[in-house]
Design a protein around this motif. Structure first.
Motif, PDB file in Angstrom:
ATOM      1  N   LEU A  31     -32.206  62.863   7.178  1.00 51.53           N
ATOM      2  CA  LEU A  31     -31.019  63.563   7.125  1.00 51.53           C
ATOM      3  C   LEU A  31     -30.123  62.397   6.197  1.00 51.53           C
ATOM      4  CD1 LEU A  31     -30.122  64.934  10.495  1.00 51.53           C
ATOM      5  CD2 LEU A  31     -30.739  66.228   8.554  1.00 51.53           C
ATOM      6  N   GLU A  32     -29.094  63.116   5.124  1.00 45.41           N
ATOM      7  CA  GLU A  32     -28.419  62.117   4.362  1.00 45.41           C
ATOM      8  C   GLU A  32     -26.905  62.613   4.677  1.00 45.41           C
ATOM      9  OE1 GLU A  32     -28.945  61.244  -0.247  1.00 45.41           O
ATOM     10  OE2 GLU A  32     -27.498  63.032   0.119  1.00 45.41           O
ATOM     11  N   CYS A  33     -26.175  61.298   4.795  1.00 42.07           N
ATOM     12  CA  CYS A  33     -24.686  61.682   5.103  1.00 42.07           C
ATOM     13  C   CYS A  33     -23.820  60.708   4.248  1.00 42.07           C
ATOM     14  CB  CYS A  33     -24.392  61.393   6.488  1.00 42.07           C
ATOM     15  SG  CYS A  33     -24.449  59.796   7.224  1.00 42.07           S
ATOM     16  N   CYS A  60     -27.855  57.179   3.434  1.00 42.79           N
ATOM     17  CA  CYS A  60     -26.523  57.517   3.027  1.00 42.79           C
ATOM     18  C   CYS A  60     -26.341  57.668   1.659  1.00 42.79           C
ATOM     19  CB  CYS A  60     -25.765  56.213   3.669  1.00 42.79           C
ATOM     20  SG  CYS A  60     -25.602  56.195   5.448  1.00 42.79           S
ATOM     21  N   HIS A  61     -25.262  58.304   1.218  1.00 45.13           N
ATOM     22  CA  HIS A  61     -24.778  58.725  -0.109  1.00 45.13           C
ATOM     23  C   HIS A  61     -23.404  58.795  -0.343  1.00 45.13           C
ATOM     24  CE1 HIS A  61     -25.077  60.131  -4.181  1.00 45.13           C
ATOM     25  NE2 HIS A  61     -24.694  61.376  -3.973  1.00 45.13           N
ATOM     26  N   GLY A  62     -22.567  57.546  -0.608  1.00 43.35           N
ATOM     27  CA  GLY A  62     -21.409  57.289  -0.679  1.00 43.35           C
ATOM     28  C   GLY A  62     -20.618  58.310  -1.735  1.00 43.35           C
ATOM     29  N   LEU A  63     -19.386  58.557  -1.289  1.00 42.13           N
ATOM     30  CA  LEU A  63     -18.373  59.442  -2.242  1.00 42.13           C
ATOM     31  C   LEU A  63     -17.057  58.765  -2.726  1.00 42.13           C
ATOM     32  CD1 LEU A  63     -18.208  62.317   0.342  1.00 42.13           C
ATOM     33  CD2 LEU A  63     -19.456  62.358  -1.910  1.00 42.13           C
ATOM     34  N   SER A  64     -16.921  57.519  -2.242  1.00 42.78           N
ATOM     35  CA  SER A  64     -15.483  56.955  -2.611  1.00 42.78           C
ATOM     36  C   SER A  64     -15.583  55.605  -3.108  1.00 42.78           C
ATOM     37  CB  SER A  64     -14.467  57.203  -1.371  1.00 42.78           C
ATOM     38  OG  SER A  64     -15.045  56.526  -0.203  1.00 42.78           O
ATOM     39  N   ARG A  91     -32.335  52.877   5.245  1.00 45.49           N
ATOM     40  CA  ARG A  91     -33.036  52.401   4.047  1.00 45.49           C
ATOM     41  C   ARG A  91     -32.852  52.695   2.883  1.00 45.49           C
ATOM     42  NH1 ARG A  91     -38.826  54.287   5.484  1.00 45.49           N
ATOM     43  NH2 ARG A  91     -37.873  55.582   7.163  1.00 45.49           N
ATOM     44  N   LEU A  92     -31.937  53.757   2.502  1.00 46.29           N
ATOM     45  CA  LEU A  92     -31.542  54.009   1.313  1.00 46.29           C
ATOM     46  C   LEU A  92     -30.069  54.166   1.310  1.00 46.29           C
ATOM     47  CD1 LEU A  92     -31.976  55.051  -1.679  1.00 46.29           C
ATOM     48  CD2 LEU A  92     -32.777  57.318  -1.093  1.00 46.29           C
ATOM     49  N   TYR A  93     -29.361  53.622   0.380  1.00 45.50           N
ATOM     50  CA  TYR A  93     -27.789  53.798   0.150  1.00 45.50           C
ATOM     51  C   TYR A  93     -27.751  53.967  -1.185  1.00 45.50           C
ATOM     52  CZ  TYR A  93     -22.876  52.959  -0.128  1.00 45.50           C
ATOM     53  OH  TYR A  93     -21.507  52.966  -0.406  1.00 45.50           O
ATOM     54  N   SER A  94     -27.068  55.302  -1.626  1.00 47.79           N
ATOM     55  CA  SER A  94     -26.424  55.237  -3.080  1.00 47.79           C
ATOM     56  C   SER A  94     -25.119  55.742  -3.308  1.00 47.79           C
ATOM     57  CB  SER A  94     -27.320  56.528  -3.359  1.00 47.79           C
ATOM     58  OG  SER A  94     -27.186  57.619  -2.567  1.00 47.79           O
ATOM     59  N   GLU A  95     -24.684  55.608  -4.386  1.00 53.26           N
ATOM     60  CA  GLU A  95     -23.482  55.863  -4.842  1.00 53.26           C
ATOM     61  C   GLU A  95     -23.347  56.490  -5.931  1.00 53.26           C
ATOM     62  OE1 GLU A  95     -20.412  56.472  -4.986  1.00 53.26           O
ATOM     63  OE2 GLU A  95     -19.300  55.765  -2.873  1.00 53.26           O
ATOM     64  N   HIS A  96     -22.243  57.256  -6.508  1.00 54.29           N
ATOM     65  CA  HIS A  96     -22.138  57.918  -7.710  1.00 54.29           C
ATOM     66  C   HIS A  96     -21.789  56.808  -8.866  1.00 54.29           C
ATOM     67  CE1 HIS A  96     -21.483  60.999  -4.773  1.00 54.29           C
ATOM     68  NE2 HIS A  96     -22.075  61.804  -5.444  1.00 54.29           N
ATOM     69  N   LEU A  97     -22.418  57.078  -9.959  1.00 54.53           N
ATOM     70  CA  LEU A  97     -22.190  56.524 -11.085  1.00 54.53           C
ATOM     71  C   LEU A  97     -20.759  56.993 -11.839  1.00 54.53           C
ATOM     72  CD1 LEU A  97     -22.863  53.960 -13.256  1.00 54.53           C
ATOM     73  CD2 LEU A  97     -24.363  55.374 -14.215  1.00 54.53           C
ATOM     74  N   ILE A 137     -28.654  48.896  -3.765  1.00 53.93           N
ATOM     75  CA  ILE A 137     -28.166  50.391  -3.942  1.00 53.93           C
ATOM     76  C   ILE A 137     -28.655  51.195  -5.060  1.00 53.93           C
ATOM     77  CG2 ILE A 137     -25.834  49.349  -2.535  1.00 53.93           C
ATOM     78  CD1 ILE A 137     -24.399  49.965  -5.376  1.00 53.93           C
ATOM     79  N   ALA A 138     -28.608  52.278  -4.705  1.00 56.82           N
ATOM     80  CA  ALA A 138     -28.942  53.193  -6.010  1.00 56.82           C
ATOM     81  C   ALA A 138     -27.609  53.885  -6.605  1.00 56.82           C
ATOM     82  CB  ALA A 138     -30.112  54.125  -5.565  1.00 56.82           C
ATOM     83  N   VAL A 139     -27.641  54.101  -7.718  1.00 57.38           N
ATOM     84  CA  VAL A 139     -26.455  54.842  -8.344  1.00 57.38           C
ATOM     85  C   VAL A 139     -27.120  56.359  -8.941  1.00 57.38           C
ATOM     86  CG1 VAL A 139     -25.134  52.961  -9.244  1.00 57.38           C
ATOM     87  CG2 VAL A 139     -26.698  53.722 -10.431  1.00 57.38           C
ATOM     88  N   GLU A 140     -26.487  57.086  -8.720  1.00 59.58           N
ATOM     89  CA  GLU A 140     -26.585  58.666  -8.943  1.00 59.58           C
ATOM     90  C   GLU A 140     -26.185  59.140 -10.458  1.00 59.58           C
ATOM     91  OE1 GLU A 140     -26.760  62.863  -6.812  1.00 59.58           O
ATOM     92  OE2 GLU A 140     -24.582  62.138  -7.351  1.00 59.58           O
ATOM     93  N   ASN A 141     -26.974  59.469 -11.180  1.00 60.21           N
ATOM     94  CA  ASN A 141     -26.254  60.248 -12.503  1.00 60.21           C
ATOM     95  C   ASN A 141     -25.546  61.446 -12.160  1.00 60.21           C
ATOM     96  OD1 ASN A 141     -29.204  61.208 -11.552  1.00 60.21           O
ATOM     97  ND2 ASN A 141     -28.620  62.835 -13.241  1.00 60.21           N
ATOM     98  N   ILE A 142     -24.390  61.444 -12.486  1.00 66.10           N
ATOM     99  CA  ILE A 142     -23.523  62.501 -12.097  1.00 66.10           C
ATOM    100  C   ILE A 142     -23.315  63.924 -13.174  1.00 66.10           C
ATOM    101  CG2 ILE A 142     -21.946  61.070 -10.968  1.00 66.10           C
ATOM    102  CD1 ILE A 142     -19.864  61.551 -13.196  1.00 66.10           C
TER     103      ILE A 142
END
Length: 277
Positions: A31-33, A60-64, A91-97, A137-142
């Motif tokens: 699950l991802e939160c 985890c996938h951050g927002l802020s 094991r996987l944490y990402s945030e938005h680019l 960390i991983a960054v996400e293409n928005i």
């Protein structure tokens, strides 16, 4: 003993908590939160998270974090996030680019100018965040609908940030499809231009068709067939990566969401070679 691989996941949303608690073991791999939605939360929600974390791996996938912003990174928040990630063995944490703050929280993910100066700025902030968090960390293409300034293409900007920051990429396949339609580029060529070694996870989600050349990334509908086809191509290029079905509202019955996560698994098995994930 190695942990179980993270292949197929579902977004952990408070609105879905009762349904998620009823899931059978193995229904999804993880699950991802968003950690900021759960840090310091007690009561029924906190108990629900604790129960789910005992039964499923947590990503985890951050927002802020506002990696593209100009205000200093919130080091207190980063410290709290590190504790949350460590507690749940994430094991996987990402945030938005993107950036999401300017003298206050904007409650939206704003695009960063595609310039060399912006590359250096955001890459330095990513490196700082990685240092404080003690992990890559991983960054996400928005998805974006207007760009503040483009001295380079979206693809070239993302590649430059990944190289300069030495970070990973969470590839949002729906965002690639939406942006390709809205900004007139080839989605398959975009995937071909992403370095294989940088991709450590993927997202799929639904969008709204406003017009033939205007798609809106909503996370409020089933994944469309064209996005499934693009995801299959992404699996061919990047292998079986941890992939999350995102659904933020208009929640259908859990069986429908699990049917979509099962389809993720089918496409992974039929199109993707196993990866290190």
């Amino acid at each position: 003993m190695n942990p179980q691989p993270l292949h197929t996941g579902l977004g952990l949303r408070r609105g879905l908590l009762p349904e998620l608690l009823s899931m059978q073991p193995g229904a999804v791999d993880f699950l991802e939160c968003a950690p900021e939605n759960w840090i310091g939360v007690g009561g029924v929600f906190g108990q629900g998270l604790a129960q789910l974390a005992e039964r499923f791996a947590i990503a985890c996938h951050g927002l802020s974090l506002s990696l593209g912003g100009t205000a200093p990174l919130d080091l207190d928040f980063l410290g709290q996030t590190r504790q949350f990630l460590d507690r749940h063995q994430v094991r996987l944490y990402s945030e938005h680019l993107s950036y999401c703050s300017d003298d206050g929280h904007l409650y939206d993910l704003m695009p960063i100018p595609f310039t060399e100066q912006a590359v250096r700025h955001v890459a330095a902030r990513i490196r700082q965040a990685q240092d404080v968090l003690g992990r890559r960390i991983a960054v996400e293409n928005i998805s974006y609908y207007a760009a503040p300034y483009q001295a380079m293409s979206e693809l070239d900007f993302i590649r430059a940030v990944l190289d300069e920051a030495d970070c990973d990429l969470l590839l949002d396949v729906n965002n690639v499809f939406v942006n390709a339609c809205n900004h007139g580029y080839d989605a398959e060529a975009f995937l071909a231009g992403i370095p294989r070694a940088r991709v450590v996870g993927m997202h799929v989600a639904g969008h709204y068709d406003e017009a033939e050349d205007l798609k809106v990334d909503t996370h409020g509908a089933p994944v469309k067939e064209a996005v499934w086809q693009l995801f299959a191509q992404a699996c061919q290029r990047f292998g079986v990566q941890p992939t999350v079905l995102e659904r933020d509202f208009n929640y259908p019955p859990l069986d429908e969401l699990l049917a979509e996560t099962a389809h993720i698994r089918v496409l992974q098995q039929s199109h993707g070679a196993p990866c290190h994930a």
